[in-house]
Scaffold this motif. Structure first.
Motif, PDB file in Angstrom:
ATOM      1  N   TRP A 180       0.834  -1.202   0.000  1.00  0.00           N
ATOM      2  CA  TRP A 180       0.000   0.000   0.000  1.00  0.00           C
ATOM      3  C   TRP A 180       0.870   1.254   0.000  1.00  0.00           C
ATOM      4  N   PRO A 181       0.918   1.995  -1.098  1.00  0.00           N
ATOM      5  CA  PRO A 181       1.743   3.213  -1.163  1.00  0.00           C
ATOM      6  C   PRO A 181       1.079   4.379  -0.431  1.00  0.00           C
ATOM      7  N   ALA A 182       1.902   5.224   0.160  1.00  0.00           N
ATOM      8  CA  ALA A 182       1.394   6.426   0.820  1.00  0.00           C
ATOM      9  C   ALA A 182       1.185   7.539  -0.196  1.00  0.00           C
ATOM     10  N   LYS A 183       0.098   8.285  -0.029  1.00  0.00           N
ATOM     11  CA  LYS A 183      -0.123   9.458  -0.863  1.00  0.00           C
ATOM     12  C   LYS A 183       0.114  10.745  -0.091  1.00  0.00           C
ATOM     13  N   ALA A 184       0.207  10.679   1.243  1.00  0.00           N
ATOM     14  CA  ALA A 184       0.513  11.855   2.059  1.00  0.00           C
ATOM     15  C   ALA A 184       1.102  11.404   3.387  1.00  0.00           C
ATOM     16  N   LEU A 185       1.988  12.232   3.944  1.00  0.00           N
ATOM     17  CA  LEU A 185       2.655  11.948   5.204  1.00  0.00           C
ATOM     18  C   LEU A 185       2.431  13.101   6.172  1.00  0.00           C
ATOM     19  N   TYR A 186       2.261  12.766   7.451  1.00  0.00           N
ATOM     20  CA  TYR A 186       1.983  13.769   8.478  1.00  0.00           C
ATOM     21  C   TYR A 186       2.855  13.517   9.702  1.00  0.00           C
ATOM     22  N   THR A 187       3.251  14.593  10.365  1.00  0.00           N
ATOM     23  CA  THR A 187       3.905  14.483  11.659  1.00  0.00           C
ATOM     24  C   THR A 187       3.633  15.764  12.436  1.00  0.00           C
ATOM     25  N   THR A 188       4.179  15.855  13.629  1.00  0.00           N
ATOM     26  CA  THR A 188       3.996  17.053  14.450  1.00  0.00           C
ATOM     27  C   THR A 188       4.975  18.138  14.021  1.00  0.00           C
ATOM     28  N   PRO A 189       4.644  19.409  14.236  1.00  0.00           N
ATOM     29  CA  PRO A 189       5.609  20.466  13.911  1.00  0.00           C
ATOM     30  C   PRO A 189       6.866  20.362  14.749  1.00  0.00           C
ATOM     31  N   GLN A 190       6.742  19.865  15.980  1.00  0.00           N
ATOM     32  CA  GLN A 190       7.915  19.745  16.861  1.00  0.00           C
ATOM     33  C   GLN A 190       8.917  18.727  16.321  1.00  0.00           C
ATOM     34  N   TRP A 191       8.409  17.652  15.726  1.00  0.00           N
ATOM     35  CA  TRP A 191       9.345  16.696  15.134  1.00  0.00           C
ATOM     36  C   TRP A 191       9.895  17.230  13.821  1.00  0.00           C
ATOM     37  N   ARG A 192       9.040  17.772  12.970  1.00  0.00           N
ATOM     38  CA  ARG A 192       9.486  18.208  11.645  1.00  0.00           C
ATOM     39  C   ARG A 192      10.504  19.325  11.717  1.00  0.00           C
ATOM     40  N   THR A 193      10.334  20.278  12.629  1.00  0.00           N
ATOM     41  CA  THR A 193      11.214  21.448  12.645  1.00  0.00           C
ATOM     42  C   THR A 193      12.363  21.347  13.629  1.00  0.00           C
ATOM     43  N   ALA A 194      12.244  20.470  14.637  1.00  0.00           N
ATOM     44  CA  ALA A 194      13.292  20.414  15.658  1.00  0.00           C
ATOM     45  C   ALA A 194      13.738  19.003  15.997  1.00  0.00           C
ATOM     46  N   GLY A 195      13.098  17.991  15.433  1.00  0.00           N
ATOM     47  CA  GLY A 195      13.449  16.627  15.788  1.00  0.00           C
ATOM     48  C   GLY A 195      13.270  16.342  17.257  1.00  0.00           C
ATOM     49  N   ASP A 196      12.217  16.912  17.844  1.00  0.00           N
ATOM     50  CA  ASP A 196      11.951  16.768  19.274  1.00  0.00           C
ATOM     51  C   ASP A 196      11.418  15.359  19.527  1.00  0.00           C
ATOM     52  N   ILE A 197      12.205  14.539  20.229  1.00  0.00           N
ATOM     53  CA  ILE A 197      11.885  13.138  20.435  1.00  0.00           C
ATOM     54  C   ILE A 197      10.583  12.950  21.207  1.00  0.00           C
ATOM     55  N   ARG A 198      10.137  13.976  21.931  1.00  0.00           N
ATOM     56  CA  ARG A 198       8.887  13.867  22.681  1.00  0.00           C
ATOM     57  C   ARG A 198       7.678  13.717  21.761  1.00  0.00           C
ATOM     58  N   TYR A 199       7.833  14.101  20.517  1.00  0.00           N
ATOM     59  CA  TYR A 199       6.721  14.083  19.565  1.00  0.00           C
ATOM     60  C   TYR A 199       7.038  13.195  18.350  1.00  0.00           C
ATOM     61  N   ASP A 200       7.817  12.140  18.595  1.00  0.00           N
ATOM     62  CA  ASP A 200       8.285  11.261  17.525  1.00  0.00           C
ATOM     63  C   ASP A 200       7.182  10.290  17.080  1.00  0.00           C
ATOM     64  N   THR A 201       6.198  10.825  16.402  1.00  0.00           N
ATOM     65  CA  THR A 201       5.112  10.008  15.849  1.00  0.00           C
ATOM     66  C   THR A 201       4.737  10.570  14.480  1.00  0.00           C
ATOM     67  N   GLY A 202       4.435   9.688  13.551  1.00  0.00           N
ATOM     68  CA  GLY A 202       4.007  10.108  12.220  1.00  0.00           C
ATOM     69  C   GLY A 202       2.848   9.257  11.743  1.00  0.00           C
ATOM     70  N   PHE A 203       2.196   9.758  10.694  1.00  0.00           N
ATOM     71  CA  PHE A 203       1.063   9.055  10.101  1.00  0.00           C
ATOM     72  C   PHE A 203       1.183   9.113   8.587  1.00  0.00           C
ATOM     73  N   ALA A 204       0.873   7.995   7.950  1.00  0.00           N
ATOM     74  CA  ALA A 204       0.851   7.931   6.493  1.00  0.00           C
ATOM     75  C   ALA A 204      -0.572   7.640   6.041  1.00  0.00           C
ATOM     76  N   VAL A 205      -1.015   8.352   5.022  1.00  0.00           N
ATOM     77  CA  VAL A 205      -2.318   8.095   4.414  1.00  0.00           C
ATOM     78  C   VAL A 205      -2.067   7.353   3.112  1.00  0.00           C
ATOM     79  N   THR A 206      -2.594   6.141   3.012  1.00  0.00           N
ATOM     80  CA  THR A 206      -2.314   5.306   1.853  1.00  0.00           C
ATOM     81  C   THR A 206      -3.332   5.516   0.740  1.00  0.00           C
ATOM     82  N   ALA A 207      -2.897   5.277  -0.466  1.00  0.00           N
ATOM     83  CA  ALA A 207      -3.790   5.303  -1.619  1.00  0.00           C
ATOM     84  C   ALA A 207      -4.656   4.046  -1.620  1.00  0.00           C
TER      85      ALA A 207
END
Length: 327
Positions: A180-207
């Motif tokens: 199942w390929p992903a069509k979009a990826l999501y994460t928290t701004p704290q992880w994306r901009t600072a790599g803050d391990i407290r918010y190390d979670t992501g979500f993929a939306v599959t096609a």
């Protein structure tokens, strides 16, 4: 959630070997307490970020040879662990939230598990390298959302990954429900901009695949946010570093305790000897494969007790989930 199996054709010979420089619990890079500070904007000034994958159908990219060469994605958490210190951040407040899931088609610390329809392996690329993690289908408005680690969707801080695919119920080189390929990826701004391990979670939306949504085929776990700390968990994943080979599902169970090495991470740990490749695997409350997901495997320390750690799922991670779920 009771699972149901719906046959999907198209098995692929998927082989995963571990080229490991660090991994969860049995080999994650040690993070020593540090005065280093991660900087990011004050609460409320950042928006959650999604990025459509560059490949509309990356399944063709993942040949058996590339899957065999994939590196456990736990290496991507190393920068966050090395920084050690954190500052600022969003206060995790709010009432407990519990969203029901959906039904779909020995001296060691781990247990061998039969495949679970909605738990699987994640493959993706970043730069010139191919990586492997674990993931789980969670209940969502779009019936297509996979929960995994933040470092399995985004460099943290940095770019989003490419060629992301999810292989549910993987076992010994087979993909019984397809890729199942992903069509979009999501994460928290704290992880994306600072790599803050407290918010190390992501979500993929599959096609959709063959006109079907992922959760309609394999089912989905319920999710919980803003729950008490110190709960009892069963964590699932596909460890790929020795002594494991990434070919079958494993689990660990235990009561969550604080991280004594880096308490500023606000993470919780359970006894576990799973290794790299288990990153992003679901933590289910009350030791049940069909229970509610409440965290993911994020990191561990080498040379110490065999413990894996996961982030607290509060209001920030719920916001990322909501955006993925409704996309």
């Amino acid at each position: 959630m009771t699972k149901k199996s719906l046959p999907i054709t198209g098995l692929l010979s998927l082989l995963t070997s571990a080229v490991l420089t660090l991994c969860a619990a049995g080999g994650a890079a040690a993070a020593t307490p540090s005065s280093a500070v991660s900087s990011f904007a004050a609460p409320g000034t950042q928006q959650l970020v999604s990025m459509a994958t560059t490949n509309t159908d990356p399944t063709g990219y993942w040949t058996p040879e590339r899957m065999q060469a994939a590196i456990p994605g736990d290496v991507l958490a190393s920068k966050a662990l090395t920084r050690g210190g954190v500052a600022g951040g969003t206060v995790e407040t709010g009432p407990p939230v519990k969203i029901a899931g959906a039904k779909g088609g020995s001296g060691s610390l781990h247990q061998d598990e039969d495949p679970i329809d909605h738990v699987g392996k994640v493959f993706f690329t970043m730069g010139a390298f191919a990586y492997v993690c674990s993931g789980n289908v969670v209940v969502s408005d779009n019936d297509s959302t996979v929960a995994t680690a933040g470092h399995c969707v985004n460099e943290g801080p940095g770019a989003f990954v490419q060629n992301f695919v999810f292989v549910p119920a993987y076992l010994n080189g087979t993909a019984p429900y397809g890729i199942w390929p992903a069509k979009a990826l999501y994460t928290t701004p704290q992880w994306r901009t600072a790599g803050d391990i407290r918010y190390d979670t992501g979500f993929a939306v599959t096609a959709t695949v063959k006109g079907k949504h992922l959760a309609d085929v394999v089912g989905a776990s319920g999710v919980e946010f803003n729950q008490d700390r110190g709960l009892s968990y069963q964590a699932f994943g596909y460890p790929a570093a020795p002594p494991f080979d990434g070919q079958s599902l494993k689990s660990c169970s235990g009561d969550a305790t604080k991280d004594p090495i880096n308490p500023q991470f606000k993470a919780q740990g359970i006894p576990c000897d799973m290794t790299g490749g288990s990153s992003g695997g679901p933590w289910m409350v009350d030791s049940g494969r069909d229970s509610y997901q409440n965290s993911i495997t994020s990191y561990g320390y080498p040379g110490g007790p065999a413990v894996i750690y996961g982030p607290y799922w509060g209001s920030v991670i719920r916001d990322a989930y909501d955006m993925a779920s409704t996309s």
